[in-house]
Scaffold this active site. Structure first.
Site, PDB file in Angstrom:
ATOM      1  N   CYS A 218      36.387  71.163  15.992  1.00  0.00           N
ATOM      2  CA  CYS A 218      35.303  71.812  16.800  1.00  0.00           C
ATOM      3  C   CYS A 218      33.695  71.781  16.922  1.00  0.00           C
ATOM      4  O   CYS A 218      33.919  73.587  16.374  1.00  0.00           O
ATOM      5  CB  CYS A 218      36.420  72.000  18.267  1.00  0.00           C
ATOM      6  SG  CYS A 218      35.340  72.226  19.170  1.00  0.00           S
TER       7      CYS A 218
ATOM      8  N   CYS B 122      33.037  74.423  19.637  1.00  0.00           N
ATOM      9  CA  CYS B 122      33.296  75.612  19.877  1.00  0.00           C
ATOM     10  C   CYS B 122      32.170  76.342  18.978  1.00  0.00           C
ATOM     11  O   CYS B 122      32.201  76.943  18.890  1.00  0.00           O
ATOM     12  CB  CYS B 122      35.044  75.942  19.495  1.00  0.00           C
ATOM     13  SG  CYS B 122      36.234  74.731  20.245  1.00  0.00           S
ATOM     14  N   ASP B 123      32.435  75.537  17.211  1.00  0.00           N
ATOM     15  CA  ASP B 123      31.769  76.065  16.620  1.00  0.00           C
ATOM     16  C   ASP B 123      29.862  75.896  16.391  1.00  0.00           C
ATOM     17  O   ASP B 123      29.587  76.317  15.411  1.00  0.00           O
ATOM     18  CB  ASP B 123      32.659  75.862  15.335  1.00  0.00           C
ATOM     19  CG  ASP B 123      34.168  76.822  15.329  1.00  0.00           C
ATOM     20  OD1 ASP B 123      33.867  77.285  16.330  1.00  0.00           O
ATOM     21  OD2 ASP B 123      35.504  75.745  15.262  1.00  0.00           O
TER      22      ASP B 123
END
Ligand code: NAP
Length: 306
Positions: A126, A129-130
């Protein structure tokens, strides 16, 4: 079943059509895979790019406006009965006269040494997200499809360099996405390259990748702080395996009206066997599946199976 674009659209149509419907999600409020996408720029009605999370939030609010109830239930088994289908989850079971399976897909992993060990410590699927955690750091993306190339471009907002590692000498991604990546000088494409191991230690997590050129067989190492895997997807269809017809990839086979070979079970979105996997196609299929389910329940022509 499923809280992505296909499931939510089926829910909107079914609730608005006054069916006694409930939307079951394995995890609450995820919005499906598209919710982890930073920018959606090809969904009609949004002349300005919209984030996947916002798009799904809007679809959910629209479903709520029509009174669609939601429940969290990871359905692992569906059993046909005389009065419909028994849907069994770990804690709850549901009895339904018709089922729309819109359970999507999940990211495939590489299965190389180190992947499990460093999962969440520099190995992820992701970018949204990261990605922001790796500001001014070198990162790698594995894959050559739409997801890999699009997310590589997104990651250039943060990383010092984005190595795009692809196992062939041609990208699979659509032309417009390829053009954006190839014109971006923060993206360093390594062609004909596979990851053979993920390297690191317990304290730092991932520190690099062991690579191999598939043509020359030359082995090398690449220092990166994070690797983002976009090597395709696996169907979330275990709950209907052995019940409805699946293709070789485990995706559900339907007719043009989203009916499976089992009357009363319909499928929509990425868990369906089809060519084009987009939000635009998922919502159309969700609408068609809800309509077909309604016809099935009211004795109409659809749902007789393909
Ligand atoms: P995909 O299209 O299946 O691409 C997977 C990529 O990973 C391919 O380039 C493949 O290489 C590579 N790959 C697979 N197994 C590998 C392995 N073991 N080692 C190294 N590389 C491996 O998957 P996706 O990009 O996640 O897309 C899934 C679907 O969603 C597609 O239909 C796509 O069009 C759609 N999508 C659309 C958009 C959009 O904005 N339009 C965005 C994301 C996804 P090969 O090319 O050699 O097979």
């Amino acid at each position: 079943m499923g809280g992505g674009p296909a499931g939510l659209t089926a829910g909107i149509y079914a609730a608005r059509g006054r069916l006694d419907v409930i939307l079951l999600e394995a995890k609450p409020l995820t919005g499906g895979q598209i919710a982890t996408t930073d920018i959606v720029e090809n969904y009609p009605g949004f002349p300005e790019p919209v984030s996947g999370a916002e798009l799904m939030d809007r679809m959910r609010k629209q479903a709520e406006r029509f009174g669609l109830p939601f429940a969290t239930a990871d359905i692992t088994k569906i059993t046909p009965r005389d009065d419909g289908f028994l849907l069994e989850g770990a804690r709850t079971s549901y009895l339904a006269r018709a089922v729309i399976v819109a359970t999507g897909t999940e990211p495939r992993r590489l299965g190389v040494p180190g992947e499990k060990e460093f999962w969440g410590m520099g190995v992820t699927t992701c970018a949204t997200c990261d990605g922001p955690l790796y500001r001014d750091k070198p990162v790698a993306v594995v894959g050559g499809g739409d997801s890999a190339v699009k997310e590589a471009v997104y990651l250039t907002n943060f990383a010092s360099v984005v190595y795009l590692l692809h196992r062939r000498d041609r990208l699979r991604a659509e032309t417009v996405i390829q053009e954006q990546a190839l014109a971006n000088d923060k993206i360093d494409v390594r062609w004909d390259t596979v990851v053979t191991a993920m390297l690191g230690d317990a304290e730092s997590g991932l520190t690099g990748l062991a690579l191999q050129n598939v043509k020359t067989e030359e082995a090398s190492e690449l220092a990166v702080d994070c690797v983002f895997l976009y090597v395709g997807v696996l169907a979330n269809t275990d709950m209907v395996e052995g019940l409805v017809a699946l293709d070789d990839a485990g995706l559900i086979i339907t007719d043009n009206d989203m009916a499976t070979n089992v009357p009363g079970i319909f499928a929509a979105g990425d868990c369906r066997s089809k060519t084009l996997k987009q939000v635009a196609t998922a919502v159309g299929e969700g609408a068609a599946a809800a309509f077909s389910a309604q016809e099935y329940l009211t004795g109409g022509p659809y749902g007789a199976g393909c």
